[in-house]
Scaffold this motif. Structure first.
Motif, PDB file in Angstrom:
ATOM      1  N   VAL A 238       0.845  -1.200   0.000  1.00  0.00           N
ATOM      2  CA  VAL A 238       0.000   0.000   0.000  1.00  0.00           C
ATOM      3  C   VAL A 238       0.879   1.248   0.000  1.00  0.00           C
ATOM      4  CG1 VAL A 238      -1.690   1.327   1.326  1.00  0.00           C
ATOM      5  CG2 VAL A 238      -1.946  -1.155   1.105  1.00  0.00           C
ATOM      6  N   PHE A 239       1.932   1.226   0.826  1.00  0.00           N
ATOM      7  CA  PHE A 239       2.843   2.368   0.884  1.00  0.00           C
ATOM      8  C   PHE A 239       3.582   2.556  -0.438  1.00  0.00           C
ATOM      9  CE2 PHE A 239       7.412   3.360   1.505  1.00  0.00           C
ATOM     10  CZ  PHE A 239       7.275   4.737   1.645  1.00  0.00           C
ATOM     11  N   ALA A 240       4.013   1.463  -1.072  1.00  0.00           N
ATOM     12  CA  ALA A 240       4.746   1.560  -2.337  1.00  0.00           C
ATOM     13  C   ALA A 240       3.900   2.262  -3.402  1.00  0.00           C
ATOM     14  CB  ALA A 240       5.159   0.169  -2.815  1.00  0.00           C
ATOM     15  N   LYS A 241       2.623   1.893  -3.476  1.00  0.00           N
ATOM     16  CA  LYS A 241       1.728   2.542  -4.439  1.00  0.00           C
ATOM     17  C   LYS A 241       1.570   4.030  -4.112  1.00  0.00           C
ATOM     18  CE  LYS A 241      -0.024  -1.213  -6.687  1.00  0.00           C
ATOM     19  NZ  LYS A 241      -0.212  -1.382  -8.131  1.00  0.00           N
ATOM     20  N   ALA A 242       1.431   4.331  -2.820  1.00  0.00           N
ATOM     21  CA  ALA A 242       1.259   5.722  -2.404  1.00  0.00           C
ATOM     22  C   ALA A 242       2.544   6.523  -2.621  1.00  0.00           C
ATOM     23  CB  ALA A 242       0.839   5.778  -0.935  1.00  0.00           C
ATOM     24  N   PHE A 243       3.696   5.892  -2.415  1.00  0.00           N
ATOM     25  CA  PHE A 243       4.965   6.585  -2.598  1.00  0.00           C
ATOM     26  C   PHE A 243       5.183   6.955  -4.067  1.00  0.00           C
ATOM     27  CE2 PHE A 243       9.706   6.718  -2.744  1.00  0.00           C
ATOM     28  CZ  PHE A 243       9.882   7.743  -1.836  1.00  0.00           C
ATOM     29  N   GLN A 244       4.732   6.104  -4.975  1.00  0.00           N
ATOM     30  CA  GLN A 244       4.828   6.447  -6.397  1.00  0.00           C
ATOM     31  C   GLN A 244       3.978   7.684  -6.700  1.00  0.00           C
ATOM     32  OE1 GLN A 244       6.673   4.837  -9.190  1.00  0.00           O
ATOM     33  NE2 GLN A 244       6.151   6.946  -9.720  1.00  0.00           N
ATOM     34  N   LYS A 245       2.786   7.747  -6.132  1.00  0.00           N
ATOM     35  CA  LYS A 245       1.934   8.931  -6.329  1.00  0.00           C
ATOM     36  C   LYS A 245       2.572  10.161  -5.696  1.00  0.00           C
ATOM     37  CE  LYS A 245      -2.257   6.096  -6.462  1.00  0.00           C
ATOM     38  NZ  LYS A 245      -3.498   5.711  -5.746  1.00  0.00           N
ATOM     39  N   ARG A 261      10.723   5.439 -10.606  1.00  0.00           N
ATOM     40  CA  ARG A 261       9.691   4.412 -10.704  1.00  0.00           C
ATOM     41  C   ARG A 261       9.779   3.475  -9.503  1.00  0.00           C
ATOM     42  NH1 ARG A 261       8.719   7.555 -13.943  1.00  0.00           N
ATOM     43  NH2 ARG A 261       8.247   7.373 -16.173  1.00  0.00           N
ATOM     44  N   VAL A 262       8.644   3.251  -8.849  1.00  0.00           N
ATOM     45  CA  VAL A 262       8.550   2.252  -7.789  1.00  0.00           C
ATOM     46  C   VAL A 262       8.054   0.955  -8.419  1.00  0.00           C
ATOM     47  CG1 VAL A 262       7.467   1.627  -5.602  1.00  0.00           C
ATOM     48  CG2 VAL A 262       8.064   4.016  -6.058  1.00  0.00           C
ATOM     49  N   ILE A 320      10.419  -0.623 -18.270  1.00  0.00           N
ATOM     50  CA  ILE A 320       9.880  -0.122 -17.003  1.00  0.00           C
ATOM     51  C   ILE A 320       9.991   1.398 -16.916  1.00  0.00           C
ATOM     52  CG2 ILE A 320      10.342  -0.083 -14.499  1.00  0.00           C
ATOM     53  CD1 ILE A 320      10.834  -3.074 -14.685  1.00  0.00           C
ATOM     54  N   ALA A 321      11.042   1.946 -17.516  1.00  0.00           N
ATOM     55  CA  ALA A 321      11.231   3.400 -17.471  1.00  0.00           C
ATOM     56  C   ALA A 321      10.224   4.144 -18.346  1.00  0.00           C
ATOM     57  CB  ALA A 321      12.648   3.747 -17.903  1.00  0.00           C
ATOM     58  N   ARG A 322       9.542   3.431 -19.226  1.00  0.00           N
ATOM     59  CA  ARG A 322       8.619   4.091 -20.160  1.00  0.00           C
ATOM     60  C   ARG A 322       7.160   3.939 -19.755  1.00  0.00           C
ATOM     61  NH1 ARG A 322      12.261   1.433 -23.795  1.00  0.00           N
ATOM     62  NH2 ARG A 322      10.719  -0.195 -24.189  1.00  0.00           N
ATOM     63  N   VAL A 323       6.899   3.260 -18.657  1.00  0.00           N
ATOM     64  CA  VAL A 323       5.518   3.057 -18.208  1.00  0.00           C
ATOM     65  C   VAL A 323       5.360   3.624 -16.800  1.00  0.00           C
ATOM     66  CG1 VAL A 323       5.185   1.017 -19.645  1.00  0.00           C
ATOM     67  CG2 VAL A 323       6.088   0.754 -17.327  1.00  0.00           C
ATOM     68  N   PRO A 324       4.134   3.890 -16.356  1.00  0.00           N
ATOM     69  CA  PRO A 324       3.937   4.413 -14.999  1.00  0.00           C
ATOM     70  C   PRO A 324       4.465   3.453 -13.937  1.00  0.00           C
ATOM     71  CG  PRO A 324       1.944   4.656 -16.317  1.00  0.00           C
ATOM     72  CD  PRO A 324       2.869   3.808 -17.116  1.00  0.00           C
ATOM     73  N   GLY A 325       4.862   4.002 -12.785  1.00  0.00           N
ATOM     74  CA  GLY A 325       5.371   3.186 -11.693  1.00  0.00           C
ATOM     75  C   GLY A 325       4.257   2.560 -10.877  1.00  0.00           C
ATOM     76  N   GLY A 326       4.648   1.826  -9.838  1.00  0.00           N
ATOM     77  CA  GLY A 326       3.684   1.170  -8.983  1.00  0.00           C
ATOM     78  C   GLY A 326       3.218  -0.162  -9.508  1.00  0.00           C
ATOM     79  N   ARG A 327       3.960  -0.756 -10.434  1.00  0.00           N
ATOM     80  CA  ARG A 327       3.554  -2.027 -11.033  1.00  0.00           C
ATOM     81  C   ARG A 327       4.070  -3.190 -10.195  1.00  0.00           C
ATOM     82  NH1 ARG A 327       2.300  -0.339 -16.294  1.00  0.00           N
ATOM     83  NH2 ARG A 327       2.357  -2.408 -17.223  1.00  0.00           N
TER      84      ARG A 327
END
Length: 424
Positions: A238-245, A261-262, A320-327
């Motif tokens: 949950v934190f990893a997703k929030a940290f990307q935002k 990117r996370v 990975i660098a070309r797509v949004p993080g949090g994957r």
């Protein structure tokens, strides 16, 4: 030769030395099944490759298991690896380990920094020292492989600061470390591919929801080793997703998009020290059974090398660098999370605020404790100094008295000698 042999089999049947066909079929089927099972459970091999020369990588848990394999693979590709270890850099085991790693990878840019993930103070000391640089230090990758667990039937353990150890090491330490290093991550140039790789585990599926009563570590009443581990991994996701935002919301001075990117990675179940502790329940009897039935562990669990493949994919794949993080990466490919509430912004906000409040409280208590200890140490040193000074004064007075006594004794001897001479 083959044709007469085939003709002989066709007309006369199989020779007597030839094994029973049904037995041969059973044996080949069994061997094939084992080989197929092992191939399936070993997982996919990392298909990506990347030159890491000049890249700076911070790595926790890099001295054993999956972390050790990751450290070796990154270092062998030229990365400058900084191992965050509980032991000081002067520890004999750590010195030998780093020397051996440098020799095997032909890479001298491997170092160690002492960071005790069970201590918020230790984390703050390292992280503030890292960001206290102008210009900011280069940072290309953070890989958080360190984790701990309590085997089934084990007792609840708390750190010196009073936090349940599984929650502290698996979640709160990473939350604290990334929170302090956030300015260093955001300050990296736009053309630098920055990645924060966070290994997780499928046990997060069994975690209780992050409600008001379970945001902080589980109470002693609700605590079990399995629930504690699952909750720590779920909170970390949950934190990893929030940290990307949090990173994406940052407005760079050059007004360019965020380049960090996370990446969450599920390496799968492997034959690591932690898995062995879990299976054996931390007992000698369990270890005996593990050794006796090791063939099943070998067959069903990945080797640390194969488990690290998804982490290496997350570190090396150019896409990975070309797509949004949090994957979430599993078996070297993108997968969906098994729980939708991993992306719940309300839960993430509750978790973030509660963790910040907990860290603030613990750091205040820790600071007061250190201040009291420092004061007690200063008072003790002052008392020892006063006692030493008094002792020196007493010794000086005693030495002076002894000298006076010796002088008087000599004068008495001289007078006695003079009287004897006068009498003669």
């Amino acid at each position: 030769m083959p044709l007469p042999f085939i003709a002989s089999i066709f007309f006369d049947g199989l020779p007597p030395w030839f094994p029973d066909p049904w037995l041969l079929l059973k044996a080949s089927t069994a061997v094939g099944s084992v080989a197929l099972t092992k191939w399936y459970t070993s997982g996919r091999t990392n298909p990506a490759e990347r030159n890491l020369h000049g890249r700076v990588v911070l790595l926790t848990g890099g001295t054993s298991g999956i972390g050790a394999v990751t450290a070796y693979e990154l270092a062998s590709r030229g990365a400058q690896v900084v191992l965050l270890t509980r032991q000081p850099a002067s520890d004999p085991f750590l010195v030998d380990y780093i020397d051996d790693l440098r020799r095997k990878t032909n890479n001298q840019l491997i170092y160690a920094e002492q960071v005790d993930l069970s201590s918020l103070w230790s984390i703050r000391q390292f992280a503030t020292k890292w960001i206290d640089n102008a210009p900011p230090r280069r940072l290309d990758m953070i890989v958080l492989c360190a984790a701990t667990l309590t085997p089934p039937g084990g007792k609840r353990v708390e750190t010196e600061e009073g936090v349940e150890s599984t929650f502290m090491v698996n979640f709160l330490a990473n939350f604290h470390l990334l929170g302090i290093l956030s300015p260093a991550i955001r300050a990296q140039p736009f053309d630098r591919d920055v990645r924060i790789i966070i290994p997780t585990c499928s046990s997060y599926i069994a975690s209780p929801k992050l409600e008001d009563t379970t945001v902080l570590p589980l109470s002693k009443k609700d605590w079990t080793p399995g629930r504690a581990y699952a909750q720590s991994k779920f909170a970390l996701m949950v934190f990893a997703k929030a940290f990307q935002k949090h990173l994406d919301a940052y407005q760079r001075p050059d007004e360019l998009p965020m380049n960090a990117r996370v990446v969450l990675v599920d390496p799968g179940f492997a034959r690591t020290v932690g898995t062995r502790r879990w299976i054996t329940r931390g007992s000698l009897l369990g270890l005996l059974f593990y050794v006796v039935f090791y063939v099943f562990a070998w067959l069903l669990l990945k080797s640390p090398n194969m488990a690290a493949q998804s982490i290496l994919f997350a570190a090396m794949d150019s896409g990975i660098a070309r797509v949004p993080g949090g994957r979430l990466i599993k078996e070297c490919m993108d997968v969906d999370c098994a729980r939708k509430d991993v992306d719940d912004e309300k839960d993430a906000e509750k978790l973030w605020k509660a963790s910040d409040k907990l860290i603030e409280k613990l750091e205040k208590e820790s600071a007061l404790k250190r201040a009291r200890q420092k004061k007690m140490q200063e008072e003790k040193e002052k008392e020892e100094k006063n006692a030493k000074e008094e002792k020196e004064k007493v010794e000086e007075i005693e030495a002076l008295i002894n000298k006076i006594k010796e002088g008087k004794a000599k004068e008495g001897q001289k007078k006695g000698t003079g009287k004897k001479k006068a009498a003669k």
